[in-house]
Scaffold this motif. Structure first.
Motif, PDB file in Angstrom:
ATOM      1  N   PRO A  70       0.829  -1.219   0.000  1.00 62.11           N
ATOM      2  CA  PRO A  70       0.000   0.000   0.000  1.00 62.11           C
ATOM      3  C   PRO A  70       0.855   1.258   0.000  1.00 62.11           C
ATOM      4  O   PRO A  70       1.955   1.271   0.555  1.00 62.11           O
ATOM      5  CB  PRO A  70      -0.807  -0.118   1.300  1.00 62.11           C
ATOM      6  N   ASN A  71       0.323   2.319  -0.589  1.00 64.42           N
ATOM      7  CA  ASN A  71       1.097   3.539  -0.762  1.00 64.42           C
ATOM      8  C   ASN A  71       1.566   4.121   0.570  1.00 64.42           C
ATOM      9  O   ASN A  71       2.711   4.569   0.689  1.00 64.42           O
ATOM     10  CB  ASN A  71       0.274   4.595  -1.512  1.00 64.42           C
ATOM     11  N   ASN A  72       0.704   4.094   1.584  1.00 62.84           N
ATOM     12  CA  ASN A  72       1.107   4.646   2.887  1.00 62.84           C
ATOM     13  C   ASN A  72       2.267   3.866   3.494  1.00 62.84           C
ATOM     14  O   ASN A  72       3.164   4.443   4.118  1.00 62.84           O
ATOM     15  CB  ASN A  72      -0.077   4.645   3.853  1.00 62.84           C
ATOM     16  N   ARG A  73       2.239   2.540   3.327  1.00 61.56           N
ATOM     17  CA  ARG A  73       3.330   1.719   3.849  1.00 61.56           C
ATOM     18  C   ARG A  73       4.601   1.952   3.020  1.00 61.56           C
ATOM     19  O   ARG A  73       5.712   1.964   3.562  1.00 61.56           O
ATOM     20  CB  ARG A  73       2.936   0.248   3.840  1.00 61.56           C
ATOM     21  N   THR A  74       4.433   2.118   1.720  1.00 60.50           N
ATOM     22  CA  THR A  74       5.571   2.448   0.857  1.00 60.50           C
ATOM     23  C   THR A  74       6.223   3.749   1.317  1.00 60.50           C
ATOM     24  O   THR A  74       7.452   3.862   1.375  1.00 60.50           O
ATOM     25  CB  THR A  74       5.120   2.578  -0.609  1.00 60.50           C
ATOM     26  N   GLN A  75       5.376   4.740   1.666  1.00 61.45           N
ATOM     27  CA  GLN A  75       5.907   6.023   2.146  1.00 61.45           C
ATOM     28  C   GLN A  75       6.704   5.838   3.439  1.00 61.45           C
ATOM     29  O   GLN A  75       7.735   6.486   3.641  1.00 61.45           O
ATOM     30  CB  GLN A  75       4.750   7.010   2.386  1.00 61.45           C
TER      31      GLN A  75
END
Length: 506
Positions: free
Chosen positions: A86-91
């Motif tokens: 997920p994008n938030n985890r990637t961030q």
């Protein structure tokens, strides 16, 4: 064993051999070598003295492989991030990395780092002379890659694997099941995304053998008809996957030696291999060997092995995960730190030449689980796995976790990671996640939640919670079932009673 030297060797001796193939793309050893050389020249100029690891974002494409190899050729480790994260985890991951740039083979929304897109990479490769500067390559105790795993605080932690760790692992993995020369130029299955450490076993063992990596993309794996067609066309000889994935394939009766006549070896890691799965494979692929292995990400994928013959499968239940490789010692430790007797359960402690140098930028957490033995030689390190097991006749038997960590479909998950993210959601007062176990393996997760508001439609609230979790957690970490409670059952010391909740989830 030096994987970068091997790649250069194959680029010169078998330049047109296919190094990697997906449903839509292929790349030869020569193309991989030249493209990674060109991109490494760019990285050296762009990053200069900055030797921080570089994030490589994408999904199982030859260009993702090019980017990974280019990083280590430029003297920098890489950190693979799959599009399924997920994008938030990637961030979260990108914020922990100090790299000034990201190599992205797929679209990525990120506004705090410079992104080198796929089109930019292609242009760099086309316009930069492929110069091989071997003195720039990562070597020895330099970090080769960082793979992020679940963390109990809700923040993922990055496991650093050095060049020595990887090369020592490959020296062993090339001989698993069959002799190294028998793996030469064979086709290897790649089922796991590159951000999952199991993929290291197929990617680099295949490349070290001069083989072809047959990579199943998300598109192929999500369509059973496409999957079977791909497997039939593949000529795969070395199968590398979690037991869960092969269980899915076994649901179709056509998954047998007629479909894959070249298959000669199954390599399993990441979760429990059951007797039932082994028996089905022995019936459908009577000429193929089955190797069971074990190891956490912190010990470079795996470090034990055992050949599961029909005799072993009939005699042992549960199946052992085998004996440690050369250069590795396994100890079973009691809670007081003393050595357990044979057959006595305790914590699995690994001491060996593939143990990680620690978690990236998390020295305090690293010091709790990594150690340097008193008899340290040749940079041997130790690691407290938190896994429970016992030794019998030299074989290791895995018995689950001591703490709140589990394995689901091969992925290592900290239960507290999920609980912390659920607790962040508005109107959630308390949350406990319980693994549902069948035949010794975790099959799914159930979340027990105390909600602050009156619930009129539990299904709608459950879906809402799952959707919010998908912004922070990968799909495999989302609880399959959510149960709402008026209050959380407690133990005598006022902690959530997980034993009672386990009874409710079954």
């Amino acid at each position: 064993m030096d994987i970068l030297s091997k790649l250069k060797h194959y680029a010169q001796t078998q330049p047109q051999s296919i190094a990697m193939k997906t449903d839509t793309q292929t790349i030869t050893y020569q193309e991989l070598d030249m493209a990674s050389d060109s991109l490494s020249v760019f990285l050296e100029k762009r990053c200069g003295k900055n030797k921080y690891p570089i994030a490589v974002y994408g999904h199982k494409s030859p260009f993702m492989l090019i980017a990974m190899v280019a990083c280590v050729k430029s003297g920098r480790g890489y950190c693979p991030i799959d599009i399924s994260v997920p994008n938030n985890r990637t961030q979260m991951i990108l914020k922990q990395l100090d790299s000034p740039i990201i190599l992205a083979t797929e679209n990525l929304n990120c506004d705090f780092k410079e992104i080198i897109s796929l089109n930019q990479m292609k242009k760099i490769i086309e316009t930069t002379e492929p110069i091989s500067i071997t003195e720039n390559w990562v070597k020895g105790e330099d970090v080769f890659y960082i793979i992020f795993t679940s963390g109990s605080t809700g923040q993922p932690k990055g496991v650093e694997i050095t060049v020595n760790c990887l090369n020592n692992f490959l020296h062993w993995s090339l001989g698993l099941g069959t002799a190294p020369q028998e793996k030469s130029k064979k086709v290897f299955l790649n089922q796991a995304p590159f951000s999952f450490d199991l993929s290291v076993m197929d990617i680099y063992t295949s490349l070290a053998a001069g083989g072809t990596l047959w990579s199943l993309t998300k598109t192929v794996q999500s369509d059973y008809k496409l999957l079977l067609t791909s497997l039939k066309e593949s000529k795969i000889a070395i199968w590398v996957s979690t037991p869960s994935f092969v269980d899915i394939c076994l649901t179709d009766k056509s998954f047998n030696s007629d479909l894959m006549p070249n298959l000669e070896l199954f390599l399993f890691c990441g979760e429990t291999l059951t007797n039932a799965t082994a028996e089905k494979l022995q019936q459908r692929f009577p000429c193929a060997k089955i190797m069971n292995t074990y190891g956490p990400t912190e010990s470079t994928v795996a470090m034990t092995e055992i050949l599961i013959t029909p005799e072993v499968n009939a005699r042992e239940n549960p199946l052992p995960v085998g004996m440690p490789k050369k250069g590795t010692t396994i100890e079973i430790r009691k809670p007081d730190g003393s050595l357990a007797n044979e057959g006595e359960k305790g914590e699995i402690v690994i001491i060996g030449d593939t143990v990680s140098c620690g978690y990236y930028k998390q020295a305090e957490i690293s010091q709790k689980v990594f150690f340097t033995p008193n008899h340290n030689q040749n940079q041997i390190r130790g690691y407290h796995t938190g896994d429970k097991g016992y030794l019998k006749n030299g074989n290791l038997y895995y018995c689950g976790r001591i703490d709140l960590q589990i394995k689901l479909h091969g992925y290592r998950i900290e239960i507290e990671d999920i609980e912390n993210n659920i607790s962040k959601i508005a109107d959630v007062a308390n949350a406990i996640v319980i693994p549902n176990v069948k035949n010794g393996a975790v099959k799914s997760l159930t979340a027990f939640i105390v909600y602050k508001k009156t619930i009129e439609d539990s299904f709608l609230i459950s879906q809402k919670i799952k959707e919010e979790l998908r912004e922070f957690l990968p799909e495999y970490m989302i609880p399959k079932k959510i149960v709402f409670l008026d209050s959380m059952p407690l133990t005598d010391n006022a902690k959530a009673n997980r034993q009672v909740l386990g009874g409710l989830s079954s």
